[in-house]
Design a protein around this motif. Structure first.
Motif, PDB file in Angstrom:
ATOM      1  N   ASP A   1      -9.045  -0.749   6.896  1.00 37.07           N
ATOM      2  CA  ASP A   1      -8.965   0.417   7.790  1.00 37.07           C
ATOM      3  C   ASP A   1      -7.546   0.960   7.852  1.00 37.07           C
ATOM      4  O   ASP A   1      -7.055   1.350   8.918  1.00 37.07           O
ATOM      5  CB  ASP A   1      -9.477   0.075   9.201  1.00 37.07           C
ATOM      6  CG  ASP A   1     -10.952  -0.257   9.219  1.00 37.07           C
ATOM      7  OD1 ASP A   1     -11.712   0.370   8.445  1.00 37.07           O
ATOM      8  OD2 ASP A   1     -11.344  -1.163   9.984  1.00 37.07           O
ATOM      9  N   ARG A   2      -6.871   0.924   6.705  1.00 37.13           N
ATOM     10  CA  ARG A   2      -5.506   1.450   6.544  1.00 37.13           C
ATOM     11  C   ARG A   2      -4.455   0.726   7.402  1.00 37.13           C
ATOM     12  O   ARG A   2      -3.400   1.263   7.688  1.00 37.13           O
ATOM     13  CB  ARG A   2      -5.475   2.951   6.791  1.00 37.13           C
ATOM     14  CG  ARG A   2      -6.369   3.717   5.831  1.00 37.13           C
ATOM     15  CD  ARG A   2      -6.219   5.211   5.995  1.00 37.13           C
ATOM     16  NE  ARG A   2      -7.176   5.924   5.183  1.00 37.13           N
ATOM     17  CZ  ARG A   2      -7.023   6.218   3.902  1.00 37.13           C
ATOM     18  NH1 ARG A   2      -5.945   5.845   3.267  1.00 37.13           N
ATOM     19  NH2 ARG A   2      -7.948   6.894   3.251  1.00 37.13           N
TER      20      ARG A   2
ATOM     21  N   CYS B   1      -1.879  -3.459  -0.905  1.00 35.72           N
ATOM     22  CA  CYS B   1      -0.704  -2.591  -0.956  1.00 35.72           C
ATOM     23  C   CYS B   1       0.423  -3.356  -1.629  1.00 35.72           C
ATOM     24  O   CYS B   1       0.836  -4.421  -1.165  1.00 35.72           O
ATOM     25  CB  CYS B   1      -0.290  -2.152   0.446  1.00 35.72           C
ATOM     26  SG  CYS B   1       1.096  -0.983   0.412  1.00 35.72           S
ATOM     27  N   SER B   2       0.901  -2.805  -2.726  1.00 36.47           N
ATOM     28  CA  SER B   2       2.034  -3.361  -3.446  1.00 36.47           C
ATOM     29  C   SER B   2       3.304  -2.700  -2.919  1.00 36.47           C
ATOM     30  O   SER B   2       3.376  -1.470  -2.811  1.00 36.47           O
ATOM     31  CB  SER B   2       1.869  -3.092  -4.948  1.00 36.47           C
ATOM     32  OG  SER B   2       3.048  -3.425  -5.636  1.00 36.47           O
TER      33      SER B   2
ATOM     34  N   GLN C   1       2.388   3.765   7.634  1.00 32.37           N
ATOM     35  CA  GLN C   1       2.361   5.227   7.602  1.00 32.37           C
ATOM     36  C   GLN C   1       1.903   5.718   6.232  1.00 32.37           C
ATOM     37  O   GLN C   1       1.099   6.640   6.123  1.00 32.37           O
ATOM     38  CB  GLN C   1       3.734   5.799   7.945  1.00 32.37           C
ATOM     39  CG  GLN C   1       3.765   7.318   7.915  1.00 32.37           C
ATOM     40  CD  GLN C   1       5.158   7.866   8.179  1.00 32.37           C
ATOM     41  OE1 GLN C   1       6.157   7.151   8.110  1.00 32.37           O
ATOM     42  NE2 GLN C   1       5.231   9.141   8.476  1.00 32.37           N
ATOM     43  N   TYR C   2       2.419   5.096   5.188  1.00 30.50           N
ATOM     44  CA  TYR C   2       1.976   5.418   3.832  1.00 30.50           C
ATOM     45  C   TYR C   2       0.471   5.191   3.693  1.00 30.50           C
ATOM     46  O   TYR C   2      -0.252   6.049   3.173  1.00 30.50           O
ATOM     47  CB  TYR C   2       2.757   4.592   2.812  1.00 30.50           C
ATOM     48  CG  TYR C   2       2.104   4.498   1.464  1.00 30.50           C
ATOM     49  CD1 TYR C   2       2.056   5.608   0.623  1.00 30.50           C
ATOM     50  CD2 TYR C   2       1.514   3.316   1.031  1.00 30.50           C
ATOM     51  CE1 TYR C   2       1.445   5.533  -0.623  1.00 30.50           C
ATOM     52  CE2 TYR C   2       0.908   3.231  -0.207  1.00 30.50           C
ATOM     53  CZ  TYR C   2       0.871   4.348  -1.025  1.00 30.50           C
ATOM     54  OH  TYR C   2       0.247   4.270  -2.258  1.00 30.50           O
ATOM     55  N   LEU C   3      -0.017   4.045   4.172  1.00 27.61           N
ATOM     56  CA  LEU C   3      -1.444   3.734   4.059  1.00 27.61           C
ATOM     57  C   LEU C   3      -2.300   4.737   4.828  1.00 27.61           C
ATOM     58  O   LEU C   3      -3.407   5.064   4.407  1.00 27.61           O
ATOM     59  CB  LEU C   3      -1.731   2.318   4.567  1.00 27.61           C
ATOM     60  CG  LEU C   3      -1.186   1.185   3.720  1.00 27.61           C
ATOM     61  CD1 LEU C   3      -1.427  -0.150   4.422  1.00 27.61           C
ATOM     62  CD2 LEU C   3      -1.798   1.192   2.326  1.00 27.61           C
ATOM     63  N   SER C   4      -1.795   5.243   5.936  1.00 31.72           N
ATOM     64  CA  SER C   4      -2.570   6.198   6.724  1.00 31.72           C
ATOM     65  C   SER C   4      -2.737   7.532   6.001  1.00 31.72           C
ATOM     66  O   SER C   4      -3.634   8.295   6.327  1.00 31.72           O
ATOM     67  CB  SER C   4      -1.916   6.431   8.085  1.00 31.72           C
ATOM     68  OG  SER C   4      -0.745   7.209   7.966  1.00 31.72           O
ATOM     69  N   GLN C   5      -1.900   7.787   5.007  1.00 34.74           N
ATOM     70  CA  GLN C   5      -1.919   9.073   4.310  1.00 34.74           C
ATOM     71  C   GLN C   5      -2.452   9.007   2.886  1.00 34.74           C
ATOM     72  O   GLN C   5      -2.860  10.034   2.347  1.00 34.74           O
ATOM     73  CB  GLN C   5      -0.493   9.648   4.277  1.00 34.74           C
ATOM     74  CG  GLN C   5       0.063   9.912   5.649  1.00 34.74           C
ATOM     75  CD  GLN C   5       1.541  10.216   5.632  1.00 34.74           C
ATOM     76  OE1 GLN C   5       2.206  10.175   4.597  1.00 34.74           O
ATOM     77  NE2 GLN C   5       2.090  10.526   6.799  1.00 34.74           N
ATOM     78  N   GLU C   6      -2.423   7.848   2.263  1.00 37.66           N
ATOM     79  CA  GLU C   6      -2.790   7.750   0.851  1.00 37.66           C
ATOM     80  C   GLU C   6      -3.590   6.486   0.574  1.00 37.66           C
ATOM     81  O   GLU C   6      -3.527   5.530   1.327  1.00 37.66           O
ATOM     82  CB  GLU C   6      -1.528   7.739  -0.025  1.00 37.66           C
ATOM     83  CG  GLU C   6      -0.724   9.021   0.075  1.00 37.66           C
ATOM     84  CD  GLU C   6       0.466   9.025  -0.841  1.00 37.66           C
ATOM     85  OE1 GLU C   6       0.409   8.413  -1.922  1.00 37.66           O
ATOM     86  OE2 GLU C   6       1.473   9.631  -0.475  1.00 37.66           O
ATOM     87  N   GLY C   7      -4.282   6.496  -0.535  1.00 37.97           N
ATOM     88  CA  GLY C   7      -4.976   5.304  -0.996  1.00 37.97           C
ATOM     89  C   GLY C   7      -6.331   5.109  -0.355  1.00 37.97           C
ATOM     90  O   GLY C   7      -6.708   5.805   0.576  1.00 37.97           O
TER      91      GLY C   7
ATOM     92  N   HIS D   1       2.395   1.248  -3.353  1.00 38.20           N
ATOM     93  CA  HIS D   1       1.195   1.632  -4.086  1.00 38.20           C
ATOM     94  C   HIS D   1      -0.021   0.945  -3.458  1.00 38.20           C
ATOM     95  O   HIS D   1      -0.051  -0.288  -3.375  1.00 38.20           O
ATOM     96  CB  HIS D   1       1.306   1.269  -5.558  1.00 38.20           C
ATOM     97  CG  HIS D   1       0.106   1.644  -6.362  1.00 38.20           C
ATOM     98  ND1 HIS D   1      -0.221   2.952  -6.627  1.00 38.20           N
ATOM     99  CD2 HIS D   1      -0.844   0.893  -6.936  1.00 38.20           C
ATOM    100  CE1 HIS D   1      -1.323   2.979  -7.340  1.00 38.20           C
ATOM    101  NE2 HIS D   1      -1.732   1.732  -7.544  1.00 38.20           N
ATOM    102  N   ALA D   2      -0.967   1.740  -3.022  1.00 41.72           N
ATOM    103  CA  ALA D   2      -2.204   1.198  -2.451  1.00 41.72           C
ATOM    104  C   ALA D   2      -3.303   1.278  -3.503  1.00 41.72           C
ATOM    105  O   ALA D   2      -3.459   2.287  -4.174  1.00 41.72           O
ATOM    106  CB  ALA D   2      -2.607   2.003  -1.216  1.00 41.72           C
ATOM    107  N   PHE D   3      -4.084   0.202  -3.619  1.00 41.53           N
ATOM    108  CA  PHE D   3      -5.176   0.180  -4.588  1.00 41.53           C
ATOM    109  C   PHE D   3      -6.291  -0.701  -4.101  1.00 41.53           C
ATOM    110  O   PHE D   3      -6.139  -1.461  -3.175  1.00 41.53           O
ATOM    111  CB  PHE D   3      -4.670  -0.265  -5.979  1.00 41.53           C
ATOM    112  CG  PHE D   3      -3.965  -1.573  -6.008  1.00 41.53           C
ATOM    113  CD1 PHE D   3      -4.644  -2.719  -6.380  1.00 41.53           C
ATOM    114  CD2 PHE D   3      -2.620  -1.694  -5.655  1.00 41.53           C
ATOM    115  CE1 PHE D   3      -3.984  -3.952  -6.431  1.00 41.53           C
ATOM    116  CE2 PHE D   3      -1.961  -2.905  -5.696  1.00 41.53           C
ATOM    117  CZ  PHE D   3      -2.647  -4.035  -6.081  1.00 41.53           C
TER     118      PHE D   3
END
Length: 129
Positions: A100-101, A35-36, A23-29, A127-129
């Motif tokens: 693709d998140r 993803c850490s 869910q975090y990845l779908s919204q940010e980064g 944290h996504a990077f």
């Protein structure tokens, strides 16, 4: 970066946090990357696992049987020492690739929080990077 609180319900518990991370990845980064995931507590840990029915309890039972019964020297509660030791052995963080998140996990793989001293509120930093 995002901070997420996970509430556990039992002394020993496995919590699947895969959906929370995705869910975090779908919204940010960025769309693709790493993803850490870090848990900022000393009596829980992060890892991946197969969560077929009962495997969470198998994992918890195996972890508890790994440590010998010793006279621990933890200053405020020696009975609490195995929780700290198991947390250190498993570790507080993971880095998982994503595309693709979506986390690039194996077919049966889930990202899990292993609670060793609940019930508690646990702090995850993503944290996504």
């Amino acid at each position: 970066m995002r901070t997420v609180i996970v509430r556990t319900q039992q002394k020993d518990q496995v919590v699947d946090i895969t959906d929370t991370v995705e869910q975090y990845l779908s919204q940010e980064g960025p769309e693709d990357g790493l993803c850490s995931i870090f848990v900022a507590n000393t009596t829980c840990a992060l890892t991946t696992a197969d969560l077929d029915p009962g495997t969470d309890l198998d994992l918890l039972d195996a972890l508890r049987h790994m440590l010998p019964h010793l006279s621990y020297r933890h200053p405020h509660d020696p009975d609490h020492t195995p929780d700290h030791l198991l947390s250190s052995i498993i570790g507080p963080g993971l880095v998982v690739p994503y595309s693709d998140r979506q986390l690039m996990l194996g077919t049966w793989q889930s990202v899990i929080l292993v609670e060793l001293d609940g019930p508690r509120e646990r702090t995850l930093h993503l944290h996504a990077f």
